[in-house]
Motif scaffolding. Structure first.
Motif, PDB file in Angstrom:
ATOM      1  N   PRO A   4       0.965  -1.405   0.013  1.00  0.00           N
ATOM      2  CA  PRO A   4       0.056  -0.054  -0.080  1.00  0.00           C
ATOM      3  C   PRO A   4       0.924   1.353  -0.021  1.00  0.00           C
ATOM      4  O   PRO A   4       1.632   1.530   0.943  1.00  0.00           O
ATOM      5  N   ILE A   5       0.526   2.208  -1.076  1.00  0.00           N
ATOM      6  CA  ILE A   5       1.482   3.572  -1.011  1.00  0.00           C
ATOM      7  C   ILE A   5       0.482   4.523  -1.308  1.00  0.00           C
ATOM      8  O   ILE A   5      -0.599   4.488  -1.488  1.00  0.00           O
ATOM      9  N   ILE A   6       0.964   5.774  -0.549  1.00  0.00           N
ATOM     10  CA  ILE A   6       0.390   7.159  -0.911  1.00  0.00           C
ATOM     11  C   ILE A   6       1.376   7.847  -1.662  1.00  0.00           C
ATOM     12  O   ILE A   6       2.586   7.731  -1.384  1.00  0.00           O
ATOM     13  N   ILE A   7       1.005   8.253  -2.979  1.00  0.00           N
ATOM     14  CA  ILE A   7       1.823   9.180  -3.660  1.00  0.00           C
ATOM     15  C   ILE A   7       1.481  10.459  -3.328  1.00  0.00           C
ATOM     16  O   ILE A   7       0.659  10.895  -3.649  1.00  0.00           O
ATOM     17  N   ASP A   8       2.499  11.320  -2.918  1.00  0.00           N
ATOM     18  CA  ASP A   8       2.695  12.930  -2.675  1.00  0.00           C
ATOM     19  C   ASP A   8       3.191  13.508  -3.721  1.00  0.00           C
ATOM     20  O   ASP A   8       4.525  13.303  -3.698  1.00  0.00           O
ATOM     21  N   THR A   9       2.490  14.293  -4.425  1.00  0.00           N
ATOM     22  CA  THR A   9       3.212  14.853  -5.678  1.00  0.00           C
ATOM     23  C   THR A   9       2.886  16.213  -5.969  1.00  0.00           C
ATOM     24  O   THR A   9       1.607  16.679  -5.502  1.00  0.00           O
ATOM     25  N   ASP A  10       3.542  16.831  -6.808  1.00  0.00           N
ATOM     26  CA  ASP A  10       3.230  18.223  -7.418  1.00  0.00           C
ATOM     27  C   ASP A  10       3.384  18.220  -9.183  1.00  0.00           C
ATOM     28  O   ASP A  10       4.203  19.062  -9.709  1.00  0.00           O
ATOM     29  N   PRO A  11       2.421  17.396  -9.693  1.00  0.00           N
ATOM     30  CA  PRO A  11       2.739  17.102 -11.151  1.00  0.00           C
ATOM     31  C   PRO A  11       2.759  18.564 -12.055  1.00  0.00           C
ATOM     32  O   PRO A  11       1.815  19.134 -11.808  1.00  0.00           O
ATOM     33  N   GLY A  12       3.653  18.781 -12.911  1.00  0.00           N
ATOM     34  CA  GLY A  12       5.031  17.986 -13.208  1.00  0.00           C
ATOM     35  C   GLY A  12       4.884  17.030 -14.038  1.00  0.00           C
ATOM     36  O   GLY A  12       4.463  15.783 -13.750  1.00  0.00           O
ATOM     37  N   GLN A  13       5.746  16.878 -15.297  1.00  0.00           N
ATOM     38  CA  GLN A  13       5.863  16.082 -16.147  1.00  0.00           C
ATOM     39  C   GLN A  13       6.401  14.617 -15.551  1.00  0.00           C
ATOM     40  O   GLN A  13       6.060  13.535 -15.799  1.00  0.00           O
ATOM     41  N   ASP A  14       7.635  14.976 -14.662  1.00  0.00           N
ATOM     42  CA  ASP A  14       8.374  13.691 -14.183  1.00  0.00           C
ATOM     43  C   ASP A  14       7.538  13.090 -13.128  1.00  0.00           C
ATOM     44  O   ASP A  14       7.445  11.945 -12.914  1.00  0.00           O
ATOM     45  N   ASP A  15       6.713  13.665 -12.443  1.00  0.00           N
ATOM     46  CA  ASP A  15       5.788  13.168 -11.453  1.00  0.00           C
ATOM     47  C   ASP A  15       4.547  12.521 -12.278  1.00  0.00           C
ATOM     48  O   ASP A  15       4.394  11.216 -11.619  1.00  0.00           O
ATOM     49  N   GLY A 118       3.451   0.159  10.353  1.00  0.00           N
ATOM     50  CA  GLY A 118       4.667  -0.368   9.312  1.00  0.00           C
ATOM     51  C   GLY A 118       4.255  -1.267   7.990  1.00  0.00           C
ATOM     52  O   GLY A 118       4.925  -1.835   7.402  1.00  0.00           O
ATOM     53  N   THR A 119       3.058  -0.478   7.666  1.00  0.00           N
ATOM     54  CA  THR A 119       2.571  -1.289   6.360  1.00  0.00           C
ATOM     55  C   THR A 119       2.452  -0.467   5.194  1.00  0.00           C
ATOM     56  O   THR A 119       2.533  -0.673   3.749  1.00  0.00           O
ATOM     57  N   VAL A 120       2.088   1.034   5.541  1.00  0.00           N
ATOM     58  CA  VAL A 120       1.829   2.006   4.324  1.00  0.00           C
ATOM     59  C   VAL A 120       3.206   2.630   3.981  1.00  0.00           C
ATOM     60  O   VAL A 120       3.969   3.426   4.896  1.00  0.00           O
ATOM     61  N   ALA A 121       3.721   2.915   2.603  1.00  0.00           N
ATOM     62  CA  ALA A 121       4.786   3.618   2.399  1.00  0.00           C
ATOM     63  C   ALA A 121       4.275   4.955   1.695  1.00  0.00           C
ATOM     64  O   ALA A 121       3.499   4.926   1.084  1.00  0.00           O
ATOM     65  N   LEU A 122       5.207   5.854   1.830  1.00  0.00           N
ATOM     66  CA  LEU A 122       4.710   7.168   1.339  1.00  0.00           C
ATOM     67  C   LEU A 122       5.841   7.404   0.105  1.00  0.00           C
ATOM     68  O   LEU A 122       7.245   7.319   0.500  1.00  0.00           O
ATOM     69  N   CYS A 123       5.434   7.611  -1.027  1.00  0.00           N
ATOM     70  CA  CYS A 123       6.363   8.345  -2.099  1.00  0.00           C
ATOM     71  C   CYS A 123       6.189   9.641  -2.139  1.00  0.00           C
ATOM     72  O   CYS A 123       5.313   9.956  -2.670  1.00  0.00           O
ATOM     73  N   THR A 124       7.190  10.372  -2.174  1.00  0.00           N
ATOM     74  CA  THR A 124       7.115  11.820  -1.997  1.00  0.00           C
ATOM     75  C   THR A 124       8.051  12.226  -3.309  1.00  0.00           C
ATOM     76  O   THR A 124       9.093  12.104  -3.512  1.00  0.00           O
ATOM     77  N   LEU A 125       7.252  13.052  -4.208  1.00  0.00           N
ATOM     78  CA  LEU A 125       7.618  13.595  -5.385  1.00  0.00           C
ATOM     79  C   LEU A 125       8.019  15.069  -5.487  1.00  0.00           C
ATOM     80  O   LEU A 125       8.029  15.566  -6.551  1.00  0.00           O
ATOM     81  N   GLY A 126       7.586  15.822  -4.344  1.00  0.00           N
ATOM     82  CA  GLY A 126       7.405  17.199  -4.384  1.00  0.00           C
ATOM     83  C   GLY A 126       7.968  17.458  -3.066  1.00  0.00           C
ATOM     84  O   GLY A 126       8.555  16.994  -2.377  1.00  0.00           O
ATOM     85  N   PRO A 127       7.790  19.046  -2.995  1.00  0.00           N
ATOM     86  CA  PRO A 127       8.260  19.624  -1.380  1.00  0.00           C
ATOM     87  C   PRO A 127       7.305  18.899  -0.479  1.00  0.00           C
ATOM     88  O   PRO A 127       6.194  18.241  -0.786  1.00  0.00           O
ATOM     89  N   LEU A 128       7.891  18.813   0.995  1.00  0.00           N
ATOM     90  CA  LEU A 128       7.536  17.754   1.786  1.00  0.00           C
ATOM     91  C   LEU A 128       6.399  18.532   2.607  1.00  0.00           C
ATOM     92  O   LEU A 128       6.240  17.764   3.585  1.00  0.00           O
ATOM     93  N   THR A 129       5.767  19.372   2.226  1.00  0.00           N
ATOM     94  CA  THR A 129       4.904  20.350   3.174  1.00  0.00           C
ATOM     95  C   THR A 129       3.723  19.382   3.564  1.00  0.00           C
ATOM     96  O   THR A 129       3.347  19.432   4.868  1.00  0.00           O
ATOM     97  N   ASN A 130       3.092  18.509   2.765  1.00  0.00           N
ATOM     98  CA  ASN A 130       1.858  17.678   3.177  1.00  0.00           C
ATOM     99  C   ASN A 130       2.480  16.741   4.347  1.00  0.00           C
ATOM    100  O   ASN A 130       1.594  16.481   5.258  1.00  0.00           O
ATOM    101  N   ILE A 131       3.735  16.118   4.346  1.00  0.00           N
ATOM    102  CA  ILE A 131       4.154  15.018   5.265  1.00  0.00           C
ATOM    103  C   ILE A 131       4.552  15.885   6.353  1.00  0.00           C
ATOM    104  O   ILE A 131       4.218  15.505   7.702  1.00  0.00           O
ATOM    105  N   GLY A 132       5.077  17.067   6.440  1.00  0.00           N
ATOM    106  CA  GLY A 132       5.451  17.949   7.740  1.00  0.00           C
ATOM    107  C   GLY A 132       4.147  18.171   8.213  1.00  0.00           C
ATOM    108  O   GLY A 132       4.252  18.244   9.582  1.00  0.00           O
ATOM    109  N   LEU A 133       3.214  18.573   7.748  1.00  0.00           N
ATOM    110  CA  LEU A 133       2.054  18.918   8.339  1.00  0.00           C
ATOM    111  C   LEU A 133       1.305  17.970   9.113  1.00  0.00           C
ATOM    112  O   LEU A 133       0.940  18.035  10.257  1.00  0.00           O
ATOM    113  N   ALA A 134       1.400  16.713   8.443  1.00  0.00           N
ATOM    114  CA  ALA A 134       0.777  15.335   8.944  1.00  0.00           C
ATOM    115  C   ALA A 134       1.561  15.059  10.069  1.00  0.00           C
ATOM    116  O   ALA A 134       0.666  14.544  11.050  1.00  0.00           O
TER     117      ALA A 134
END
Ligand code: BDR
Ligand code: CA
Length: 312
Positions: A4-15, A118-134
């Motif tokens: 299980p993953i959550i993708i945190d992102t700011d698309p962006g072509q490479d995102d 310990g089951t969910v991974a976060l894939c972060t592709l942009g600034p880490l604001t959402n994860i910092g706020l969480a």
């Protein structure tokens, strides 16, 4: 069993290409895509995330809108790289799938607190604001995250936004510091690694020749994306940063890495957002991340081509 993953992102072509790679890979259960302000403002990144899900024919994916600006600093965007929309290149229709009502930060917290630790991974592709706020909202999530795999930073290669800082970390250094200081298992994929993953003509043409919809769309995204970096670095193709995150989860053997300490500069304006990586272990600072430095670029592009060909 899929991861299980959550993708945190700011698309962006490479995102966008990273999202397509994840959606094409049965190894993952994509619980949600959380948009953050970065390459372009939030109003565009959340729309772009939905456009990509629809391109992949997966309009059932849940997309959430998150932080509209960094924690402390004013938002810096990168239209000069990604174009006005953030996804300049192919013509992609306006999405019809809905945006989720819940805020991205609430979704991240709720998911991590509900799912087994310990089951969910976060894939972060942009600034880490959402994860910092969480992390500010619910510090207990730190011990429940399986791993964060983050594209960001640079050490031997220097920065791409200032001489010292890479874009994702530069945009929200305070959030990045919170994340790196939280005791979460982290894999960091910096410019030192992504600058070896170049979208050469030969590699892009493989996507263009695909007979599905997604392959040629990837080629058009990359045509637009690479032009800025080709000029900047004088290379055949530009670095394909964000898909490296997804590739690391699929095939970590494509990468070489070391477990070392990463500290984020948040004080000096000159070096703001620098990832100070203790590669040679010259301090007593504890290792807090697996930092990638090398990538088998041919293997990486072969994996992407194999997966993208399977999409719609
Ligand atoms: C990072 O910044 C953005 O421009 C890209 O999408 C990538 O996440 C590279 O520095
Ligand atoms: Ca990005």
């Amino acid at each position: 069993m899929s991861l299980p993953i959550i993708i945190d992102t700011d698309p962006g072509q490479d995102d966008a290409v990273a999202i397509l790679l994840a959606l094409a890979s049965p190894e993952f259960e994509v619980l949600g895509i959380t948009a953050v302000a970065g390459n372009v403002p939030l109003a565009l990144t959340e729309v772009n995330a939905r456009k990509i899900c629809e391109l992949a024919g997966q309009s059932d994916i849940k997309v959430y809108s998150g932080a509209i600006r960094p924690m402390l600093r004013p938002l810096v965007t990168a239209e000069h790289v990604h174009g006005r929309t953030g996804l300049d290149g192919p013509v992609l229709p306006e999405p019809t799938m809905p945006l989720q009502q819940q805020h991205a930060v609430d979704f991240i917290v709720e998911t991590l607190m509900e799912r087994p630790a310990g089951t969910v991974a976060l894939c972060t592709l942009g600034p880490l604001t959402n994860i910092g706020l969480a992390l500010v909202r619910e510090p207990r999530i730190a011990s429940r995250i399986k791993r964060i795999v983050a594209m960001g930073g640079g050490f031997f290669e220097g920065g791409n936004t200032t001489p010292a800082a890479e874009f994702n970390i530069y945009v929200d250094p305070q959030a990045a510091r919170l994340v790196f200081d939280a005791g979460i298992p982290i894999t960091l994929i910096p410019l030192d690694c992504t600058h070896q993953a170049l979208t050469t003509r030969a590699r892009v043409e493989k996507f263009r020749k695909m007979t599905n919809k997604s392959g040629p769309a990837v080629a058009e995204l990359l045509d637009f994306f690479e032009r800025f970096d080709e000029q900047k670095y004088g290379t055949d193709g530009g670095p394909l940063h964000d898909p490296c995150v997804i590739a690391w989860l699929l095939k970590p053997e494509l990468f070489t890495s070391r477990d070392v300490n990463v500290s984020i500069e948040c004080e000096s304006e000159l070096t703001m957002g620098m990832t100070v990586i203790d590669w040679w272990r010259v301090t007593e600072r504890k290792a807090n991340a697996t930092v990638c430095r090398g990538i088998d670029a041919d293997g990486f592009f072969a994996l992407m081509a194999e997966r993208i060909a399977k999409l719609r």
